[in-house]
Design a protein around this motif. Structure first.
Motif, PDB file in Angstrom:
ATOM      1  N   ALA A 269       0.824  -1.216   0.000  1.00 17.05           N
ATOM      2  CA  ALA A 269       0.000   0.000   0.000  1.00 17.05           C
ATOM      3  C   ALA A 269       0.857   1.264   0.000  1.00 17.05           C
ATOM      4  O   ALA A 269       0.687   2.162  -0.836  1.00 17.05           O
ATOM      5  N   ASN A 270       1.795   1.334   0.920  1.00 19.33           N
ATOM      6  CA  ASN A 270       2.586   2.556   1.076  1.00 19.33           C
ATOM      7  C   ASN A 270       3.518   2.784  -0.117  1.00 19.33           C
ATOM      8  O   ASN A 270       3.883   3.927  -0.414  1.00 19.33           O
ATOM      9  N   HIS A 271       3.901   1.731  -0.834  1.00 16.24           N
ATOM     10  CA  HIS A 271       4.740   1.905  -2.027  1.00 16.24           C
ATOM     11  C   HIS A 271       3.905   2.498  -3.163  1.00 16.24           C
ATOM     12  O   HIS A 271       4.381   3.327  -3.932  1.00 16.24           O
ATOM     13  N   ALA A 272       2.657   2.030  -3.266  1.00 14.93           N
ATOM     14  CA  ALA A 272       1.772   2.557  -4.324  1.00 14.93           C
ATOM     15  C   ALA A 272       1.572   4.055  -4.132  1.00 14.93           C
ATOM     16  O   ALA A 272       1.655   4.836  -5.086  1.00 14.93           O
ATOM     17  N   THR A 273       1.342   4.469  -2.884  1.00  7.83           N
ATOM     18  CA  THR A 273       1.090   5.899  -2.662  1.00  7.83           C
ATOM     19  C   THR A 273       2.355   6.717  -2.895  1.00  7.83           C
ATOM     20  O   THR A 273       2.290   7.841  -3.382  1.00  7.83           O
ATOM     21  N   LEU A 274       3.534   6.135  -2.604  1.00  2.00           N
ATOM     22  CA  LEU A 274       4.785   6.850  -2.901  1.00  2.00           C
ATOM     23  C   LEU A 274       4.953   7.051  -4.406  1.00  2.00           C
ATOM     24  O   LEU A 274       5.609   7.991  -4.849  1.00  2.00           O
ATOM     25  N   ALA A 275       4.367   6.128  -5.192  1.00  7.50           N
ATOM     26  CA  ALA A 275       4.462   6.240  -6.655  1.00  7.50           C
ATOM     27  C   ALA A 275       3.401   7.203  -7.204  1.00  7.50           C
ATOM     28  O   ALA A 275       3.283   7.362  -8.429  1.00  7.50           O
ATOM     29  N   GLY A 276       2.621   7.808  -6.312  1.00  6.51           N
ATOM     30  CA  GLY A 276       1.597   8.753  -6.762  1.00  6.51           C
ATOM     31  C   GLY A 276       0.308   8.060  -7.182  1.00  6.51           C
ATOM     32  O   GLY A 276      -0.492   8.624  -7.930  1.00  6.51           O
ATOM     33  N   HIS A 277       0.118   6.820  -6.739  1.00  9.34           N
ATOM     34  CA  HIS A 277      -1.102   6.077  -7.058  1.00  9.34           C
ATOM     35  C   HIS A 277      -1.853   5.771  -5.774  1.00  9.34           C
ATOM     36  O   HIS A 277      -1.270   5.784  -4.694  1.00  9.34           O
ATOM     37  N   SER A 278      -3.124   5.401  -5.926  1.00 14.41           N
ATOM     38  CA  SER A 278      -3.796   4.823  -4.761  1.00 14.41           C
ATOM     39  C   SER A 278      -3.364   3.362  -4.676  1.00 14.41           C
ATOM     40  O   SER A 278      -2.896   2.771  -5.658  1.00 14.41           O
ATOM     41  N   PHE A 279      -3.545   2.779  -3.500  1.00 12.52           N
ATOM     42  CA  PHE A 279      -3.288   1.343  -3.293  1.00 12.52           C
ATOM     43  C   PHE A 279      -4.131   0.552  -4.296  1.00 12.52           C
ATOM     44  O   PHE A 279      -3.645  -0.340  -4.998  1.00 12.52           O
ATOM     45  N   GLN A 280      -5.420   0.949  -4.403  1.00 11.30           N
ATOM     46  CA  GLN A 280      -6.323   0.230  -5.309  1.00 11.30           C
ATOM     47  C   GLN A 280      -5.836   0.295  -6.743  1.00 11.30           C
ATOM     48  O   GLN A 280      -5.962  -0.677  -7.487  1.00 11.30           O
ATOM     49  N   HIS A 281      -5.251   1.422  -7.136  1.00 14.20           N
ATOM     50  CA  HIS A 281      -4.765   1.544  -8.513  1.00 14.20           C
ATOM     51  C   HIS A 281      -3.743   0.449  -8.831  1.00 14.20           C
ATOM     52  O   HIS A 281      -3.839  -0.245  -9.853  1.00 14.20           O
ATOM     53  N   LEU A 304       3.211  12.804   4.623  1.00 17.93           N
ATOM     54  CA  LEU A 304       4.657  12.581   4.645  1.00 17.93           C
ATOM     55  C   LEU A 304       5.080  11.976   3.315  1.00 17.93           C
ATOM     56  O   LEU A 304       4.335  11.226   2.711  1.00 17.93           O
ATOM     57  N   GLY A 305       6.304  12.291   2.875  1.00 23.28           N
ATOM     58  CA  GLY A 305       6.725  11.811   1.568  1.00 23.28           C
ATOM     59  C   GLY A 305       7.563  10.552   1.634  1.00 23.28           C
ATOM     60  O   GLY A 305       8.282  10.253   0.694  1.00 23.28           O
ATOM     61  N   TRP A 306       7.506   9.836   2.732  1.00 20.94           N
ATOM     62  CA  TRP A 306       8.322   8.628   2.822  1.00 20.94           C
ATOM     63  C   TRP A 306       7.489   7.447   3.299  1.00 20.94           C
ATOM     64  O   TRP A 306       6.304   7.569   3.569  1.00 20.94           O
ATOM     65  N   ASP A 307       8.185   6.300   3.389  1.00 22.53           N
ATOM     66  CA  ASP A 307       7.547   5.023   3.662  1.00 22.53           C
ATOM     67  C   ASP A 307       7.392   4.870   5.176  1.00 22.53           C
ATOM     68  O   ASP A 307       8.365   4.604   5.868  1.00 22.53           O
ATOM     69  N   THR A 308       6.172   5.071   5.674  1.00 22.38           N
ATOM     70  CA  THR A 308       6.012   5.050   7.136  1.00 22.38           C
ATOM     71  C   THR A 308       5.609   3.669   7.662  1.00 22.38           C
ATOM     72  O   THR A 308       5.664   3.440   8.864  1.00 22.38           O
ATOM     73  N   ASP A 309       5.196   2.761   6.771  1.00 18.11           N
ATOM     74  CA  ASP A 309       4.881   1.386   7.183  1.00 18.11           C
ATOM     75  C   ASP A 309       3.981   1.314   8.410  1.00 18.11           C
ATOM     76  O   ASP A 309       4.302   0.650   9.403  1.00 18.11           O
ATOM     77  N   GLU A 310       2.855   1.978   8.356  1.00 12.69           N
ATOM     78  CA  GLU A 310       1.946   1.956   9.507  1.00 12.69           C
ATOM     79  C   GLU A 310       0.991   0.772   9.425  1.00 12.69           C
ATOM     80  O   GLU A 310       0.677   0.293   8.331  1.00 12.69           O
TER      81      GLU A 310
END
Ligand code: XUL
Ligand code: CO
Length: 438
Positions: A269-281, A304-310
């Motif tokens: 999930a958090n990688h998708a959002t870092l790529a400017g996409h939604s997780f669903q995308h 935040l612009g980084w991988d927070t792994d929450e």
């Protein structure tokens, strides 16, 4: 062996009204949804690195959690204590799987032969625990990003010696995955990218990553690995640019290199959002290409612009994730909580409460996604939206028979197309809300 999480007993389902922090409110393993119990829809996994190794250290401050589990850090006694803690934890929280990197399991030695001997010893110990508890391995991987030798990448390193070292780690990690009966094997290319194009032969680096993956497939199949290999896309961090940028990029890379029969994707999930996409995308891109294999279930922070792994708490996002998973017919892998408690959440109770949060969130996601599909209004709307392709010229376009001249003649006869129909986004969003909150 002494109990490590003493005072915490097996976590039970108590239902939505429960106020017990150490109970599930929504995850009811035996509850049947869409013809299958939740436990089968949701093969959850514990990430060895976060849950047993990460102790809260960040760039500005030291550890906050005691993860020594009663042993001296960086010894084989500590490695075993982590196994004891991990299996006790998974049993208590009711998790069926774990995921690991080689160096999560044992302290790395100066000589790879010694590291490998330590890995043999610890996996013997793990196997015994697996037999006694029925807990299984979801996937294994090699950490080819932490050690300074990988500063310029692993498969993409400028150094052939480093490439060979990476190959040796992949070989061993594959052997361990087979030994532990892992369902999959992951490549996350944390250093497979570049800091500057000025010093980078991009084409050669990408070809070499593919060569390493092909070697892994050939070797893995030769030692009886039958599962899926996965690429876990991520656009950046630690490198400025990583080659496995997102699902679409990784699929293109796999197809261009003839690796798409052996590989699927592990979407985080958090990688998708870092790529400017939604997780669903990224899940949708994977699904429609038949490449959705496994999921790293976590959540980022869009501020935040980084991988927070929450640990995931966003039910809307989990619902859309489970919608894609149900539409995909399930996963070959599972849901790995690649997530860590926040630094100030430093107690053992916090570890359990974090997993309860994540498992409850995905249980809600599953229930709500099933309800969305059963409701049918979204599927019906989407089907209707493309109805013009069901007959006449539309049907000929969809079947690939129509020519450009035929389409142009159709346009000329109609003079101008009718308006293509409202997208009705607001209506659909309100359907989602009414299903989520009914
Ligand atoms: C890093 C990450 C990794 C992979 C496994 O962002 O997600 O932990 O899941 O190497
Ligand atoms: Co991950």
């Amino acid at each position: 062996m002494a109990e490590i999480f003493s005072g915490i007993s097996k976590i039970k389902y108590e239902g939505p009204a429960s106020k017990n922090p150490l109970a599930f409110k929504f995850y009811d393993a035996d509850r049947v949804v869409f013809g299958k119990p939740m436990r089968e829809h949701l093969p959850f996994a514990m990430a060895w690195w976060h849950n047993l190794c990460n102790a809260g250290k960040d760039m500005f401050g030291d550890v906050t959690v005691d993860k020594s589990f009663g042993a001296t850090k960086d010894t084989m006694a500590h490695a075993k204590a982590k196994v004891d803690a991990g299996f006790e934890f998974m049993q208590k929280v009711g998790i069926q799987y774990f995921c690991f990197h080689d160096v999560d399991l044992v302290p790395e030695a100066d000589d790879i032969n010694e590291t490998n001997a330590r890995l043999d010893e610890i996996t013997d110990y793990m196997l015994e625990k697996m037999k006694n508890t029925g807990i299984q391995c979801l996937w294994g991987t090699a950490n080819m990003f932490s050690n300074p030798r990988f500063m310029n990448g692993a498969g993409s390193s400028n150094s052939a010696e480093v490439f060979c070292f990476a190959a040796a780690q992949v070989k061993k990690a594959l052997e361990l995955t087979v030994k532990l009966g892992g369902r999959g094997y992951v490549f996350w290319g944390g250093r497979e990218g570049y800091e500057t194009l000025l010093n980078t032969d991009m084409k050669f680096e990408q070809e070499n990553i593919a060569r390493l993956m092909r070697m892994a497939v050939n070797y893995g199949r030769s030692i009886g690995f039958k599962g899926d290999f996965y690429i876990e896309p991520k656009p950046k961090e630690p490198m400025k640019h990583q080659y496995d940028y997102d699902a679409a990029t990784a699929i293109g890379f796999l197809r261009a290199n003839g690796l798409d029969k052996d590989f699927k994707l592990n979407i985080e999930a958090n990688h998708a959002t870092l790529a400017g996409h939604s997780f669903q995308h990224d899940l949708r891109v994977s699904r429609v290409n038949g490449m959705l294999g496994s999921i790293d279930a976590n959540q980022g922070d869009l501020l935040l612009g980084w991988d927070t792994d929450e640990f995931p708490f966003d039910v809307y996002e989990a619902t859309m994730c489970m919608y894609e998973v149900l539409k995909s017919g399930g996963l070959t892998g599972g849901f790995n909580f690649d997530a860590k408690t926040r630094r100030p959440s430093y107690t053992y109770d916090d570890m359990f409460e974090a997993f309860i949060l994540g498992m409850d969130t995905f249980a809600l996601g599953l229930i709500k996604a099933a309800a969305l599909i059963e409701d049918g209004r979204i599927d019906e709307f989407v089907a209707d939206r493309y109805a013009s392709y069901k007959e006449g010229i539309g049907a000929r376009i969809a079947s690939g028979e129509a020519t450009l001249e035929e389409c142009a003649a159709n346009a000329a006869a109609a003079k101008a197309p009718a308006m293509p129909g409202s997208g009705r986004q607001e209506y659909l969003e309100s359907v989602v809300n009414s299903v989520l909150f009914s």
